[in-house]
Motif scaffolding. Structure first.
Motif, PDB file in Angstrom:
ATOM      1  N   VAL A 196       0.311  -1.001  -0.008  1.00 39.10           N
ATOM      2  CA  VAL A 196      -0.118  -0.109   0.007  1.00 39.10           C
ATOM      3  C   VAL A 196       0.876   1.336  -0.195  1.00 39.10           C
ATOM      4  O   VAL A 196       0.548   1.811  -0.260  1.00 39.10           O
ATOM      5  N   GLU A 197       1.767   1.202   0.596  1.00 44.84           N
ATOM      6  CA  GLU A 197       3.195   2.490   0.820  1.00 44.84           C
ATOM      7  C   GLU A 197       3.666   2.580  -0.781  1.00 44.84           C
ATOM      8  O   GLU A 197       3.519   3.820  -0.651  1.00 44.84           O
ATOM      9  N   ALA A 198       3.784   1.820  -1.033  1.00 44.67           N
ATOM     10  CA  ALA A 198       4.835   1.551  -1.722  1.00 44.67           C
ATOM     11  C   ALA A 198       3.934   2.266  -3.331  1.00 44.67           C
ATOM     12  O   ALA A 198       4.516   3.216  -4.038  1.00 44.67           O
ATOM     13  N   HIS A 199       2.915   1.755  -3.598  1.00 44.32           N
ATOM     14  CA  HIS A 199       2.276   2.239  -4.565  1.00 44.32           C
ATOM     15  C   HIS A 199       1.634   3.403  -4.378  1.00 44.32           C
ATOM     16  O   HIS A 199       1.318   4.204  -4.853  1.00 44.32           O
ATOM     17  N   LYS A 200       0.843   4.374  -2.612  1.00 46.41           N
ATOM     18  CA  LYS A 200       0.940   5.380  -2.910  1.00 46.41           C
ATOM     19  C   LYS A 200       1.843   6.462  -3.253  1.00 46.41           C
ATOM     20  O   LYS A 200       1.655   7.099  -3.302  1.00 46.41           O
ATOM     21  N   ARG A 201       2.884   6.294  -2.950  1.00 48.94           N
ATOM     22  CA  ARG A 201       3.880   7.159  -3.152  1.00 48.94           C
ATOM     23  C   ARG A 201       4.569   6.710  -4.787  1.00 48.94           C
ATOM     24  O   ARG A 201       4.832   8.143  -5.003  1.00 48.94           O
ATOM     25  N   PHE A 202       4.635   5.672  -5.292  1.00 49.22           N
ATOM     26  CA  PHE A 202       5.069   5.948  -6.698  1.00 49.22           C
ATOM     27  C   PHE A 202       4.368   5.302  -7.342  1.00 49.22           C
ATOM     28  O   PHE A 202       5.035   4.858  -8.787  1.00 49.22           O
ATOM     29  N   GLY A 203       2.894   4.348  -7.342  1.00 55.09           N
ATOM     30  CA  GLY A 203       2.146   3.409  -8.607  1.00 55.09           C
ATOM     31  C   GLY A 203       2.036   4.813  -9.354  1.00 55.09           C
ATOM     32  O   GLY A 203       1.607   5.811  -8.808  1.00 55.09           O
ATOM     33  N   LYS A 204       1.330   4.347 -10.712  1.00 54.67           N
ATOM     34  CA  LYS A 204       1.287   5.045 -11.692  1.00 54.67           C
ATOM     35  C   LYS A 204      -0.183   4.569 -11.945  1.00 54.67           C
ATOM     36  O   LYS A 204      -1.316   5.240 -12.317  1.00 54.67           O
ATOM     37  N   LEU A 205      -0.533   3.034 -12.392  1.00 56.80           N
ATOM     38  CA  LEU A 205      -1.873   2.398 -11.849  1.00 56.80           C
ATOM     39  C   LEU A 205      -3.266   2.923 -11.028  1.00 56.80           C
ATOM     40  O   LEU A 205      -2.707   2.857 -10.553  1.00 56.80           O
ATOM     41  N   PRO A 206      -4.765   2.404 -11.259  1.00 52.59           N
ATOM     42  CA  PRO A 206      -5.733   2.273 -10.285  1.00 52.59           C
ATOM     43  C   PRO A 206      -4.814   1.681  -9.606  1.00 52.59           C
ATOM     44  O   PRO A 206      -4.649  -0.580  -9.540  1.00 52.59           O
ATOM     45  N   TRP A 207      -5.241   0.757  -8.357  1.00 53.26           N
ATOM     46  CA  TRP A 207      -5.295  -0.082  -6.913  1.00 53.26           C
ATOM     47  C   TRP A 207      -5.757  -0.565  -7.235  1.00 53.26           C
ATOM     48  O   TRP A 207      -5.154  -2.684  -6.969  1.00 53.26           O
ATOM     49  N   ALA A 208      -7.062  -0.508  -7.496  1.00 50.38           N
ATOM     50  CA  ALA A 208      -7.902  -1.814  -8.070  1.00 50.38           C
ATOM     51  C   ALA A 208      -7.447  -2.753  -9.447  1.00 50.38           C
ATOM     52  O   ALA A 208      -7.626  -4.342  -9.857  1.00 50.38           O
ATOM     53  N   GLN A 209      -6.678  -1.892 -10.092  1.00 45.80           N
ATOM     54  CA  GLN A 209      -7.079  -2.724 -11.456  1.00 45.80           C
ATOM     55  C   GLN A 209      -5.093  -3.443 -11.322  1.00 45.80           C
ATOM     56  O   GLN A 209      -4.872  -4.558 -11.953  1.00 45.80           O
ATOM     57  N   VAL A 210      -4.122  -2.986 -10.384  1.00 46.39           N
ATOM     58  CA  VAL A 210      -3.172  -3.686  -9.626  1.00 46.39           C
ATOM     59  C   VAL A 210      -3.393  -5.178  -9.587  1.00 46.39           C
ATOM     60  O   VAL A 210      -2.983  -5.925  -9.510  1.00 46.39           O
ATOM     61  N   LEU A 211      -4.035  -5.071  -8.655  1.00 46.57           N
ATOM     62  CA  LEU A 211      -4.449  -6.465  -7.363  1.00 46.57           C
ATOM     63  C   LEU A 211      -5.527  -7.374  -8.586  1.00 46.57           C
ATOM     64  O   LEU A 211      -5.703  -8.367  -7.801  1.00 46.57           O
ATOM     65  N   GLN A 212      -5.832  -6.729  -9.421  1.00 49.06           N
ATOM     66  CA  GLN A 212      -7.176  -8.014 -10.503  1.00 49.06           C
ATOM     67  C   GLN A 212      -6.451  -9.266 -10.982  1.00 49.06           C
ATOM     68  O   GLN A 212      -7.252 -10.118 -10.371  1.00 49.06           O
ATOM     69  N   PRO A 213      -5.295  -9.005 -11.236  1.00 50.18           N
ATOM     70  CA  PRO A 213      -4.816 -10.815 -11.588  1.00 50.18           C
ATOM     71  C   PRO A 213      -4.805 -11.258 -10.337  1.00 50.18           C
ATOM     72  O   PRO A 213      -5.147 -12.411 -10.360  1.00 50.18           O
ATOM     73  N   ALA A 214      -4.550 -11.351  -9.244  1.00 48.55           N
ATOM     74  CA  ALA A 214      -4.762 -12.295  -8.197  1.00 48.55           C
ATOM     75  C   ALA A 214      -5.193 -12.106  -7.831  1.00 48.55           C
ATOM     76  O   ALA A 214      -5.453 -13.506  -7.979  1.00 48.55           O
TER      77      ALA A 214
END
Length: 601
Positions: A171-189
């Motif tokens: 969560v911390e890594a994505h909040k600071r540096f992520g580009k795509l929406p959180w939901a999209q990044v977790l969907q494959p898992a």
């Protein structure tokens, strides 16, 4: 401010090393058996048919992005995120959660880890999402009334688990540096858990191996079993589809609610109830109070390379820099890969580094870790004064060094580089394979057994044989020491290598050797990963090595100087690395010792 360690000056340490090379190095080592042609390693030894590689696997080449991880499904997930416009952090987060589904032996949401990140402008960051001891933990919680260690309590079952950090870290890594929406990044898992995935041979073997423990520790639970009957002989096979419905719901809560989807609400309640049911210590309050920590990267020069690695709570970064600095003055390239003098210098460096690890390293939020002193040239020079090419140093005579004023195996790694040149190196773990073997009822994921990484009693080895001391003693809310060594290297100021591996106490030495294989011995990234490895960790006083890592002549020379060598029947390391080639393309290197896979485009 980042911690940057300057290049060696003309120090006495270098002078001492050079003198040792000239006056003590066995004459047989000076004649190199290594040649290099356009940067590609070529091997010649007494037997020209002998190769120093586990396999002849070739690296994967890509120009727009690269992912190397422990499982082909997870690597494909990372590649898909990159191709969808995600950056290296987006892909790394997606890989972390995918591994929690397809690689339950080490990939996790019930464990923790470390991230090293370098952006395309050269700025470096490190994130510590290592697990913590529960608030009710005590220093002597694994000792009996006579002060003796109660076997197994820190390794299996509910009492072995620390408070997980993986979800908060992502969560911390994505909040600071992520580009795509959180939901999209977790969907494959989520998709992998809901729809299932086909087991590899190793996947099936691993689940079959722990069947008895699953039945014993998780009575009545269906997770990872084909049947609940203890006498059932049904086994998993390659190609079987593993569906994880409860884990899918857990991931969906994280997908919808972020951090609160794990550390609060339904998942937190299920985890706390599981701990209470089995006598564990983790509470809902422990979960609410957990937070990953951004720490200052540890950086140091090695020739014209810059090493970016983890500070404590990881011991890996300090140890790696010590090893590189011990090694730098010696002509390893001229001596040759794993020749007797090369191996001797490396083993003696490892011996001293692991002794320091046992004495000084711990959670910097709880103890004073003298990082600057441990990696300083003056200190390292004093540690090297008793080195001699004539004979092995006796580990019984090697203790942690003296610093004035100082107060007293199953893991996975993945490396990602995107087309913009952002790079992520993450090592994450449950500690032992499948952690504590506890599966959280209703949530479907394994819990870690990281409490064993504390020094449960000073001088008593943990499951990896590592000795600890007071600096790594158990305390409430304290992070346990780790050997994880996610690392990024720059060459002449530009991104050069992303490297790391699982392997418990052997992580540090595997990363060390892989880096030297490229820098000093001219190997490609994949050759460096394929190369056979060895390991020494101070105690026990022996060097273990993969079959073929040393020639017969090297073995004889080393044994004549008093080195105890033990040939392994298994392997060392599960490297996943990325190298930037001279033309700017990426070479993804995944370890042929397991299901590790690189994917690039």
């Amino acid at each position: 401010m980042e911690k940057r360690i300057a290049l060696y000056s003309a120090s006495l340490f270098i002078a001492l090393a050079i003198a040792s090379c000239k006056t003590q190095s066995p004459s047989g080592s000076a004649d190199s058996k290594v040649s290099q042609s356009q940067g590609v390693y070529q091997y010649r030894d007494e037997d020209p048919t002998v190769k120093p590689f586990f396999s002849d696997r070739q690296g994967v080449i890509g120009r727009n992005g690269m992912v190397a991880s422990a499982h082909p499904e997870a690597s494909q997930v990372g590649l898909t995120i990159l191709q969808a416009g995600g950056n290296a952090v987006d892909a790394a987060v997606a890989v972390q959660f995918a591994l929690a589904v397809v690689y339950p032996g080490a990939g996790n949401i019930g464990g923790g880890g470390f991230m090293v990140y370098r952006d395309n402008a050269g700025k470096a960051f490190t994130l510590d999402y290592r697990e913590k001891a529960p608030g009710r933990a005590t220093q002597n919680m694994y000792l009996d009334s006579l002060g003796n260690v109660r076997p197994g309590l820190s390794i299996s079952g509910h009492l072995a688990s620390g408070v997980p950090g993986s979800v908060d870290g992502m969560v911390e890594a994505h909040k600071r540096f992520g580009k795509l929406p959180w939901a999209q990044v977790l969907q494959p898992a989520v998709d992998l858990a809901q729809k299932g995935f086909a087991l590899t041979v190793r996947d099936a073997l691993g689940l079959n191996r722990i069947k008895t423990d699953l039945n014993t520790i998780n009575p009545g639970k269906p997770y990872f079993l084909k049947s609940l009957l203890p006498t059932d002989t049904t086994t998993w096979h390659k190609g079987d589809i593993l569906v994880q419905a409860d884990l899918a719901q857990t991931l969906q809560r994280i997908q919808a609610q972020g951090r609160a989807g794990f550390y609060e609400g339904e998942t937190a309640r299920l985890l706390a109830e599981e701990m209470q049911r089995g006598g564990g210590l983790i509470t809902e309050e422990d979960l609410r109070n957990y937070h990953a920590v951004w720490r200052n990267p540890l950086q140091a020069k090695y020739k014209n390379y810059n090493v970016i690695t983890m500070p404590p709570t990881s011991s890996g970064g300090v140890a790696l820099i010590q090893l590189m600095r011990f090694t730098e003055p010696f002509p390893l390239r001229r001596w040759g890969w794993n020749r007797d003098s090369t191996a001797q210098v490396m083993i003696e460096a490892e011996r001293r580094v692991y002794a320091d690890r046992a004495k000084f390293l711990g959670d910097p939020d709880f103890v004073n870790v003298p990082v600057d002193k441990l990696i300083s040239p003056d200190y390292l020079r004093t540690r090297w004064t008793d080195f001699s090419f004539a004979k092995a140093t006796d580990s019984r005579a090697v203790k942690g060094g003296t610093i004035p004023g100082y107060e007293s195996l199953e893991t996975t790694h993945f490396s990602v580089v995107d087309k913009e040149g952002n790079a992520v190196s993450i090592t994450t773990t449950l500690n032992g394979g499948y952690g504590s073997r506890v599966v959280v009822g209703g949530a479907g994921f394994f819990m870690n057994n990281e409490m064993d990484d504390f020094s449960v009693k000073p001088g008593v080895p943990n499951m990896f044989g590592l000795i600890g001391n007071q600096a790594n003693a158990i305390a409430p809310n304290k992070r346990m020491l780790s050997s994880m060594t996610p690392t990024i290297l720059e060459k002449d100021g530009k991104l050069f290598m992303v490297v790391g591996t699982p392997g418990g106490s052997t992580i540090i030495t595997s990363v060390y050797q892989t880096i030297l294989n490229v820098i000093e011995h001219g190997m490609t990234m994949q050759q460096a990963v394929n190369a056979l490895k060895f390991h020494h960790q101070w105690l026990p006083d022996k060097t273990i090595f993969e079959n073929g890592a040393f020639s017969d002549a090297t073995i004889q020379a080393m044994q004549s100087r008093g080195y105890v060598l033990e040939r392994l029947t298994n392997t060392l390391g599960r490297m996943d690395c990325v190298l930037v080639r001279p033309d700017g393309s990426f070479e993804g290197a995944s370890d042929p010792r397991a299901d590790n896979t690189a994917r690039g485009y």
